[in-house]
Design an enzyme around this catalytic site. Structure first.
Site, PDB file in Angstrom:
ATOM      1  N   HIS A  56      14.648  24.202   6.650  1.00 36.08           N
ATOM      2  CA  HIS A  56      14.833  24.829   7.960  1.00 36.08           C
ATOM      3  C   HIS A  56      14.382  23.810   9.000  1.00 36.08           C
ATOM      4  CE1 HIS A  56      15.796  29.045   7.015  1.00 36.08           C
ATOM      5  NE2 HIS A  56      15.134  28.795   5.885  1.00 36.08           N
TER       6      HIS A  56
ATOM      7  N   ALA B  83       2.629  18.555 -14.092  1.00 35.32           N
ATOM      8  CA  ALA B  83       2.350  19.880 -13.526  1.00 35.32           C
ATOM      9  C   ALA B  83       1.766  19.759 -12.126  1.00 35.32           C
ATOM     10  CB  ALA B  83       1.385  20.634 -14.432  1.00 35.32           C
TER      11      ALA B  83
ATOM     12  N   ARG C 262       3.752  10.284  -7.551  1.00 32.93           N
ATOM     13  CA  ARG C 262       3.964   8.840  -7.648  1.00 32.93           C
ATOM     14  C   ARG C 262       4.072   8.482  -9.123  1.00 32.93           C
ATOM     15  NH1 ARG C 262      -0.501   6.222  -9.271  1.00 32.93           N
ATOM     16  NH2 ARG C 262      -2.478   7.336  -9.197  1.00 32.93           N
TER      17      ARG C 262
END
Length: 197
Positions: free
Chosen positions: A108, A162, A182
Site C-alpha cells: 500500500h 525461521a 542476509r
C-alpha cells in the site's frame, strides 16, 4: 520417520481429500479451511499440498499476466500461510514451506521515493497499490514465520531461516536468516558442504 494421524485427523483429511479431488484437480491434498480469492489467476503444478487455514489472495490490479500466482510441482505449504499476488508471485518445484509464512508482491504505497500518494497524511488503505514481482526458485525451504517482501528473487536450493524478513534477493544455494535477512552460508558443490560466510 513415520507420521501417525489420530482418528479425528484422518477424518478431516478424508473430507479435505474429497474437496481436493473436486475443486483442485492434480493437487495432492488441499486441507480445509482454506481461503482463495481470485482463483482464476492461480496456476499450480501436480502434487501440491496445503496445511490448514491458508489464505491465498490474488488481485486484479491491471498489471501482470493471466496467471499471477504460479506454484510449481510437489510443493508442500504449511498451516496459516498467506500469499498475496497482484502482479506475479512464482514458486518453483519441490518447495517446502513451514507455517505462518507471508509472501507478497504488493504494498500500500511506494516508499522508495517521495511520492505524494504515499504520504503518512493519507490513510494506508487509500494509498495506491504498488507491485513488484516475487520469484522463488526450485527446492527452496522456507522456515516458520518468514516474511518475503515485494521485488525479492530467491534462487534455487535456498534455505530461509525461521523468523526472517526477506527484503533483498538471495542467490541460489545459500542460507539466509535475520531481519532483514542476509546470507549466512553458501553451499559448496565441490566439497559438498555448507560454508559459513
Amino acid at each position: 520417520m513415520k507420521n501417525g494421524y489420530g482418528l479425528g485427523e484422518i477424518f478431516k483429511n478424508a473430507i479435505s481429500l474429497v474437496y481436493t479431488k473436486i475443486f483442485y484437480r492434480g493437487a495432492r491434498l488441499i486441507r480445509r479451511p482454506i481461503y482463495v480469492r481470485g482463483k482464476k489467476f492461480l496456476q499450480y503444478g501436480e502434487g501440491i499440498t496445503t496445511g490448514y487455514n491458508c489464505r491465498i489472495e490474488i488481485f486484479d490490479t491491471g498489471v501482470g499476466g493471466s496467471k499471477k500466482l504460479i506454484i510449481g510441482k510437489n510443493c508442500k505449504i504449511g498451516d496459516h500461510v498467506h500469499i498475496a499476488a497482484g502482479e506475479k508471485v512464482s514458486i518453483g518445484d519441490n518447495c517446502l514451506m513451514a507455517s505462518k509464512i507471508y509472501i507478497s508482491d504488493i504494498n500500500h504505497g511506494d516508499y522508495s521515493n517521495a511520492d505524494n500518494d504515499s504520504s503518512p497524511d493519507i490513510s494506508p488503505d487509500n494509498r495506491p497499490l504498488y507491485t513488484k514481482t516475487v520469484a522463488i526458485g526450485n527446492n527452496v525451504w522456507i522456515g516458520e514465520n518468514v516474511c518475503i517482501l515485494p521485488g525479492v528473487t530467491i534462487g534455487d536450493g535456498c534455505i530461509i531461516g525461521a523468523n526472517s524478513v526477506v527484503n533483498r534477493n538471495a542467490p541460489q544455494n545459500c542460507m539466509v536468516a535475520g531481519s532483514p535477512a542476509r546470507v549466512i552460508k553458501k553451499y559448496n558443490g565441490k566439497i559438498k558442504q555448507w560454508i559459513k560466510i
